[in-house]
Write a protein that holds these residues in place. Structure first.
Motif, PDB file in Angstrom:
ATOM      1  N   ARG A 159       0.810  -1.221   0.000  1.00  0.00           N
ATOM      2  CA  ARG A 159       0.000   0.000   0.000  1.00  0.00           C
ATOM      3  C   ARG A 159       0.847   1.276   0.000  1.00  0.00           C
ATOM      4  O   ARG A 159       0.308   2.374  -0.186  1.00  0.00           O
ATOM      5  N   ARG A 160       2.134   1.157   0.211  1.00  0.00           N
ATOM      6  CA  ARG A 160       2.979   2.350   0.221  1.00  0.00           C
ATOM      7  C   ARG A 160       2.939   3.040  -1.139  1.00  0.00           C
ATOM      8  O   ARG A 160       2.991   2.383  -2.180  1.00  0.00           O
ATOM      9  N   ILE A 161       2.881   4.357  -1.129  1.00  0.00           N
ATOM     10  CA  ILE A 161       2.770   5.080  -2.395  1.00  0.00           C
ATOM     11  C   ILE A 161       4.064   5.055  -3.196  1.00  0.00           C
ATOM     12  O   ILE A 161       4.035   5.029  -4.439  1.00  0.00           O
ATOM     13  N   ILE A 162       5.205   5.058  -2.511  1.00  0.00           N
ATOM     14  CA  ILE A 162       6.476   5.068  -3.248  1.00  0.00           C
ATOM     15  C   ILE A 162       6.799   3.648  -3.683  1.00  0.00           C
ATOM     16  O   ILE A 162       7.423   2.858  -2.972  1.00  0.00           O
ATOM     17  N   GLN A 163       6.315   3.322  -4.875  1.00  0.00           N
ATOM     18  CA  GLN A 163       6.526   2.056  -5.543  1.00  0.00           C
ATOM     19  C   GLN A 163       7.051   2.358  -6.954  1.00  0.00           C
ATOM     20  O   GLN A 163       6.896   3.476  -7.452  1.00  0.00           O
ATOM     21  N   PRO A 164       7.677   1.392  -7.620  1.00  0.00           N
ATOM     22  CA  PRO A 164       8.232   1.669  -8.955  1.00  0.00           C
ATOM     23  C   PRO A 164       7.220   2.248  -9.934  1.00  0.00           C
ATOM     24  O   PRO A 164       7.539   3.177 -10.688  1.00  0.00           O
ATOM     25  N   GLU A 165       5.994   1.751  -9.933  1.00  0.00           N
ATOM     26  CA  GLU A 165       4.997   2.242 -10.885  1.00  0.00           C
ATOM     27  C   GLU A 165       4.667   3.707 -10.632  1.00  0.00           C
ATOM     28  O   GLU A 165       4.525   4.500 -11.569  1.00  0.00           O
ATOM     29  N   PHE A 166       4.516   4.061  -9.345  1.00  0.00           N
ATOM     30  CA  PHE A 166       4.217   5.452  -9.025  1.00  0.00           C
ATOM     31  C   PHE A 166       5.379   6.354  -9.405  1.00  0.00           C
ATOM     32  O   PHE A 166       5.181   7.430  -9.979  1.00  0.00           O
ATOM     33  N   VAL A 167       6.592   5.949  -9.088  1.00  0.00           N
ATOM     34  CA  VAL A 167       7.754   6.796  -9.364  1.00  0.00           C
ATOM     35  C   VAL A 167       7.919   7.006 -10.865  1.00  0.00           C
ATOM     36  O   VAL A 167       8.230   8.124 -11.319  1.00  0.00           O
ATOM     37  N   GLU A 168       7.690   5.968 -11.655  1.00  0.00           N
ATOM     38  CA  GLU A 168       7.769   6.111 -13.112  1.00  0.00           C
ATOM     39  C   GLU A 168       6.728   7.116 -13.604  1.00  0.00           C
ATOM     40  O   GLU A 168       7.033   7.972 -14.449  1.00  0.00           O
ATOM     41  N   LEU A 169       5.499   7.028 -13.103  1.00  0.00           N
ATOM     42  CA  LEU A 169       4.447   7.966 -13.481  1.00  0.00           C
ATOM     43  C   LEU A 169       4.802   9.378 -13.048  1.00  0.00           C
ATOM     44  O   LEU A 169       4.689  10.336 -13.829  1.00  0.00           O
ATOM     45  N   ALA A 170       5.235   9.532 -11.801  1.00  0.00           N
ATOM     46  CA  ALA A 170       5.588  10.855 -11.288  1.00  0.00           C
ATOM     47  C   ALA A 170       6.707  11.480 -12.109  1.00  0.00           C
ATOM     48  O   ALA A 170       6.645  12.668 -12.469  1.00  0.00           O
ATOM     49  N   ALA A 171       7.726  10.699 -12.424  1.00  0.00           N
ATOM     50  CA  ALA A 171       8.855  11.219 -13.206  1.00  0.00           C
ATOM     51  C   ALA A 171       8.395  11.697 -14.571  1.00  0.00           C
ATOM     52  O   ALA A 171       8.904  12.696 -15.101  1.00  0.00           O
ATOM     53  N   SER A 172       7.427  11.009 -15.166  1.00  0.00           N
ATOM     54  CA  SER A 172       6.951  11.387 -16.495  1.00  0.00           C
ATOM     55  C   SER A 172       6.222  12.724 -16.490  1.00  0.00           C
ATOM     56  O   SER A 172       6.128  13.389 -17.528  1.00  0.00           O
ATOM     57  N   ARG A 173       5.700  13.125 -15.358  1.00  0.00           N
ATOM     58  CA  ARG A 173       4.976  14.407 -15.253  1.00  0.00           C
ATOM     59  C   ARG A 173       5.895  15.564 -14.883  1.00  0.00           C
ATOM     60  O   ARG A 173       5.471  16.722 -14.891  1.00  0.00           O
ATOM     61  N   GLU A 191      14.592   3.622   3.430  1.00  0.00           N
ATOM     62  CA  GLU A 191      15.502   2.758   2.669  1.00  0.00           C
ATOM     63  C   GLU A 191      14.833   2.243   1.400  1.00  0.00           C
ATOM     64  O   GLU A 191      15.457   2.161   0.330  1.00  0.00           O
ATOM     65  N   GLN A 192      13.530   1.889   1.496  1.00  0.00           N
ATOM     66  CA  GLN A 192      12.809   1.452   0.306  1.00  0.00           C
ATOM     67  C   GLN A 192      12.703   2.603  -0.697  1.00  0.00           C
ATOM     68  O   GLN A 192      12.905   2.407  -1.903  1.00  0.00           O
ATOM     69  N   MET A 193      12.370   3.809  -0.206  1.00  0.00           N
ATOM     70  CA  MET A 193      12.288   4.970  -1.089  1.00  0.00           C
ATOM     71  C   MET A 193      13.598   5.170  -1.849  1.00  0.00           C
ATOM     72  O   MET A 193      13.595   5.404  -3.064  1.00  0.00           O
ATOM     73  N   LEU A 194      14.708   5.095  -1.138  1.00  0.00           N
ATOM     74  CA  LEU A 194      16.003   5.319  -1.772  1.00  0.00           C
ATOM     75  C   LEU A 194      16.257   4.293  -2.870  1.00  0.00           C
ATOM     76  O   LEU A 194      16.734   4.642  -3.957  1.00  0.00           O
ATOM     77  N   ARG A 195      15.930   3.030  -2.609  1.00  0.00           N
ATOM     78  CA  ARG A 195      16.133   1.990  -3.621  1.00  0.00           C
ATOM     79  C   ARG A 195      15.258   2.241  -4.849  1.00  0.00           C
ATOM     80  O   ARG A 195      15.732   2.184  -5.985  1.00  0.00           O
ATOM     81  N   VAL A 196      13.978   2.532  -4.615  1.00  0.00           N
ATOM     82  CA  VAL A 196      13.045   2.688  -5.729  1.00  0.00           C
ATOM     83  C   VAL A 196      13.389   3.917  -6.564  1.00  0.00           C
ATOM     84  O   VAL A 196      13.393   3.874  -7.804  1.00  0.00           O
ATOM     85  N   LEU A 197      13.695   5.013  -5.908  1.00  0.00           N
ATOM     86  CA  LEU A 197      14.034   6.237  -6.637  1.00  0.00           C
ATOM     87  C   LEU A 197      15.341   6.066  -7.406  1.00  0.00           C
ATOM     88  O   LEU A 197      15.467   6.518  -8.551  1.00  0.00           O
ATOM     89  N   THR A 198      16.311   5.415  -6.792  1.00  0.00           N
ATOM     90  CA  THR A 198      17.599   5.203  -7.453  1.00  0.00           C
ATOM     91  C   THR A 198      17.445   4.323  -8.691  1.00  0.00           C
ATOM     92  O   THR A 198      18.153   4.511  -9.688  1.00  0.00           O
ATOM     93  N   ASP A 199      16.515   3.397  -8.644  1.00  0.00           N
ATOM     94  CA  ASP A 199      16.321   2.463  -9.752  1.00  0.00           C
ATOM     95  C   ASP A 199      15.556   3.071 -10.924  1.00  0.00           C
ATOM     96  O   ASP A 199      15.471   2.433 -11.983  1.00  0.00           O
ATOM     97  N   CYS A 200      14.988   4.256 -10.754  1.00  0.00           N
ATOM     98  CA  CYS A 200      14.228   4.874 -11.840  1.00  0.00           C
ATOM     99  C   CYS A 200      15.194   5.573 -12.795  1.00  0.00           C
ATOM    100  O   CYS A 200      15.875   6.524 -12.406  1.00  0.00           O
TER     101      CYS A 200
END
Length: 244
Positions: A159-173, A191-200
């Motif tokens: 349920r956390r909002i910072i997930q790969p799909e959200f970050v990809e969408l956010a970056a596109s905007r 720590e999860q945020m850092l991993r997901v953001l770094t991977d985008c």
């Protein structure tokens, strides 16, 4: 709760969009008399229903700011303390603040009026629908996600909002150079945020060492944050930039 056309809807998007796991729970808790008055008076002028039925013309929405003024989306603003302070410090930037908490919506509208701000708009509903259906690619100068629900139980991590799909969408905007700024006081989530953001691949960390960012002066410390610090929580900021 409010007469038609005078306040935020309970479910503006209805069932017109796909069902999915939500990162939030709508909260229709008690609204004070002042908050209700602000919603009745100001929602028709400064409120945005996230219905997913149209693209938002940001120049029109933020008039009388000059056309082409930068716009920042804030996802989840609580009672709006930090939102108002940041909007007041940067009056040339439009702040589109999205949440589902009715008292917070009313409080933010009331505070913006008291401060004489003309650069704050309040959006009601699901920020994912707002990003995907209502905002154009490259239209935002920044996105802020401060202290989202950490959903600490492992079975709720989805349920956390910072997930790969959200970050990809956010970056596109985000426009090139636009910033995605997150903050949390829950270390495992940081720590999860850092991993997901770094991977985008569309984002780069503004920290040369690839780590967390010290709290910038432009992000005010709220009462919520102070309470977390008093409990011994460590607050982490992450600021990533949209690459060209």
């Amino acid at each position: 709760m409010f007469p038609a056309g005078t306040g935020p809807s309970a479910n503006p998007a209805g069932e017109r969009h796909e069902r999915r796991i939500r990162s939030f729970q709508p909260r229709r808790s008690r609204v004070t008399a002042n908050q209700r008055d602000a919603l009745l008076r100001l929602w028709p002028k400064w409120g945005v229903e996230i219905d997913g039925d149209r693209r938002i013309d940001l120049d029109e929405l933020f008039a009388p700011l000059p056309p082409g003024s930068p716009v920042v989306l804030e996802i989840g603003f609580g009672m709006g303390e930090a939102t108002v302070r940041m909007a007041a410090a940067d009056p040339g930037t439009g702040v589109l603040a999205a949440d589902v908490h009715t008292p917070g919506q009313g409080n933010l509208l009331l505070s913006a009026e008291r401060e004489g701000l003309s650069n704050v708009r309040v959006a009601n509903g699901d920020a994912i629908i707002l990003l995907r259906e209502m905002l154009d690619p490259g239209s935002l100068a920044g996105i802020r996600v401060f202290f989202p629900d950490p959903w600490p139980k492992k079975r709720h991590h989805k349920r956390r909002i910072i997930q790969p799909e959200f970050v990809e969408l956010a970056a596109s905007r985000l426009a090139p150079g636009g910033l995605l700024h997150c903050a949390t006081d829950w270390e495992p989530y940081a720590e999860q945020m850092l991993r997901v953001l770094t991977d985008c691949p569309a984002l780069e960390n503004t920290r040369p060492d690839g780590g967390f960012t010290p709290r910038p002066d432009f992000r005010p410390m709220t009462r919520f944050e102070q309470q977390g610090l008093a409990k011994g929580h460590v607050v982490r900021d992450l600021i990533f930039r949209r690459v060209p």
